[in-house]
Design an enzyme around this catalytic site. Structure first.
Site, PDB file in Angstrom:
ATOM      1  N   GLY A   1     -10.299   0.761  -2.067  1.00 20.65           N
ATOM      2  CA  GLY A   1      -9.923   1.285  -3.381  1.00 20.65           C
ATOM      3  C   GLY A   1      -9.720   2.786  -3.289  1.00 20.65           C
TER       4      GLY A   1
ATOM      5  N   SER B   1      -9.156   1.114   4.861  1.00 22.33           N
ATOM      6  CA  SER B   1      -8.434   1.732   3.761  1.00 22.33           C
ATOM      7  C   SER B   1      -9.286   2.845   3.156  1.00 22.33           C
ATOM      8  CB  SER B   1      -8.091   0.635   2.760  1.00 22.33           C
ATOM      9  OG  SER B   1      -7.125   1.072   1.872  1.00 22.33           O
ATOM     10  N   TRP B   2      -9.517   2.843   1.841  1.00 24.11           N
ATOM     11  CA  TRP B   2     -10.443   3.843   1.283  1.00 24.11           C
ATOM     12  C   TRP B   2     -11.789   3.792   2.003  1.00 24.11           C
ATOM     13  CZ3 TRP B   2     -11.512   8.152  -0.971  1.00 24.11           C
ATOM     14  CH2 TRP B   2     -12.828   8.384  -1.376  1.00 24.11           C
TER      15      TRP B   2
ATOM     16  N   ASP C   1       1.998  -1.534   7.723  1.00 23.97           N
ATOM     17  CA  ASP C   1       1.143  -1.191   6.585  1.00 23.97           C
ATOM     18  C   ASP C   1       1.953  -0.331   5.625  1.00 23.97           C
ATOM     19  OD1 ASP C   1      -0.741  -0.029   4.854  1.00 23.97           O
ATOM     20  OD2 ASP C   1      -2.305  -0.055   6.387  1.00 23.97           O
TER      21      ASP C   1
ATOM     22  N   HIS D   1      -1.518  -4.122   5.737  1.00 22.84           N
ATOM     23  CA  HIS D   1      -2.683  -3.288   5.464  1.00 22.84           C
ATOM     24  C   HIS D   1      -4.015  -4.032   5.456  1.00 22.84           C
ATOM     25  CE1 HIS D   1      -4.876   0.015   3.584  1.00 22.84           C
ATOM     26  NE2 HIS D   1      -5.261  -0.791   2.603  1.00 22.84           N
TER      27      HIS D   1
HETATM   28  N1  STX Z   1      -6.020   2.519  -1.782  1.00 22.87           N
HETATM   29  C1  STX Z   1      -6.144   1.835  -0.588  1.00 22.87           C
HETATM   30  C2  STX Z   1      -7.263   0.866  -0.596  1.00 22.87           C
HETATM   31  O1  STX Z   1      -8.380   1.190  -0.252  1.00 22.87           O
HETATM   32  C3  STX Z   1      -5.175   3.644  -1.723  1.00 22.87           C
HETATM   33  C4  STX Z   1      -6.974  -0.448  -1.081  1.00 22.87           C
HETATM   34  N2  STX Z   1      -5.824  -0.862  -1.453  1.00 22.87           N
HETATM   35  N3  STX Z   1      -5.969  -2.123  -1.879  1.00 22.87           N
HETATM   36  C5  STX Z   1      -7.198  -2.458  -1.736  1.00 22.87           C
HETATM   37  O2  STX Z   1      -7.858  -1.435  -1.221  1.00 22.87           O
HETATM   38  C6  STX Z   1      -7.776  -3.777  -2.082  1.00 22.87           C
HETATM   39  C7  STX Z   1      -7.652  -4.701  -0.913  1.00 22.87           C
HETATM   40  C8  STX Z   1      -9.232  -3.606  -2.452  1.00 22.87           C
HETATM   41  C9  STX Z   1      -7.005  -4.346  -3.248  1.00 22.87           C
END
Ligand code: STX
Length: 322
Positions: free
Chosen positions: A46, A118-119, A274, A302
């Site tokens: 997120g 990701s985050w 990604d 991603h």
């Molecule tokens: N946000 C990237 C991230 O952490 C910029 C992210 N994007 N989608 C998600 O996490 C979920 C899989 C949790 C929907």
């Protein structure tokens, strides 16, 4: 061809609780696997994505003591960022970094592996750079460092070139004359007290991101954002708040900060296609930190749930387990 590794079987926690971390926030946490195993903490994405039962499954439950928690304002943590009166003033990168330390101390863990996609990779880098002595290994996927171009790519112009159909829906809540700065325009709507304004904004923001995370679009995941409106609003509000504020990071801070963590064994896993956090950031991280193993998955986007990504992550956690 060798067979790809898939997630470990579903498991239930042997312990869980709520931890008060200050500012009125209480975090949901759980422990799974082997209580005497090697500690690992899972950092979800997120920000605002929350953890899921699958978060537990990237680790051999016989070898790891698996700690999963929901970051401030999302998942089962309280207060939830979807509440009409939600105030995110005490929800920042550095609050989350210190929450990880509080949780580690609460569980009497001396040091642990830090796993994040990701985050979660952003937060893992920030945490490790502040508390390097507490980190035994870093396993990172879908690298994101909140640089201006990364935020622009996702929410202003970039991924829009690949997904013009989904992009139209993302633009739909925003008036034509406000589209020069979509993060700002979304911010006004997401934090409007009127649900007739913030709910559609939260849903479209979240649908957009869910639409582009996998190489093969996951229609179930996209539909979920329209059904679980509270989670969608919390996700959108928290992400928007963090990215509007550049994650409270100096431009390029997390890549410049590799100096502090170069000695920590690390693995970087990145899908070639990604579209959410494009590979250039992972490449920049790899260039700054060549000591870490770097694996490009040729046929993935991603998400940690894509087969080649899951395989690479589990190979990494298995290797560090023994
Ligand atoms: N946000 C990237 C991230 O952490 C910029 C992210 N994007 N989608 C998600 O996490 C979920 C899989 C949790 C929907």
């Amino acid at each position: 061809m060798t067979e790809l590794r898939s997630l470990y079987p579903s498991i239930e926690p042997f312990d869980h609780g709520m931890l008060a971390v200050g500012d009125g926030h209480e975090l949901y946490w759980e422990a799974c696997g082997n209580p005497a195993g090697k500690p690992v903490v899972f950092l979800h994405g997120g920000p605002g994505g929350g953890s899921t039962p699958d978060s537990r499954r990237f680790f051999d439950p016989e070898k790891y003591r698996i700690i999963v928690f929901d970051q401030r304002g999302c998942g089962r943590s309280t207060p939830h960022a979807s509440a009409p009166e939600a105030d995110l003033a005490t929800n920042t990168t550095w609050h989350l970094v210190d929450d990880i330390e509080r949780l580690r101390e609460h569980l009497a863990i001396d040091s642990w592996q830090v796993f994040g996609g990701s985050w979660g990779s952003t937060l893992a880098l920030a945490y490790a750079q502040k508390y390097a002595e507490r980190v035994t290994e870093l396993v990172l996927r879908g690298i994101f460092t909140v640089r201006k171009e990364e935020v622009q790519w996702l929410y202003q112009e970039g991924a829009s070139f690949l997904f013009p159909d989904m992009w139209e829906k993302y633009l739909s809540p925003i008036a034509g004359d406000e589209r020069d700065d979509l993060v700002e325009a979304y911010n006004r709507r997401l934090f409007d007290a009127d649900p007739a304004v913030h709910v559609p904004a939260g849903v479209e923001w979240t649908v957009w991101e869910n639409s582009i995370v996998k190489l093969h679009p996951d229609t179930e995941m996209i539909a979920e954002a329209r059904e679980d409106v509270e989670s969608a609003v919390a996700f959108a509000r928290i992400e928007n708040h963090f990215f509007k504020n550049a994650g409270w990071l100096e431009e390029g801070q997390l890549i410049a900060g590799i100096e502090q963590i170069r000695h920590i064994p690390g693995v970087i896993v990145q899908g070639r296609y990604d579209a959410c956090t494009p590979i250039r950031t992972a490449w920049d991280l790899h260039r700054a930190w060549p000591e870490a193993a770097f694996e490009i998955v040729a046929d993935a986007g991603h998400a940690g749930s894509e087969p080649g990504i899951t395989d690479a992550l589990i190979r990494a956690t298995d290797r560090f387990a023994s």
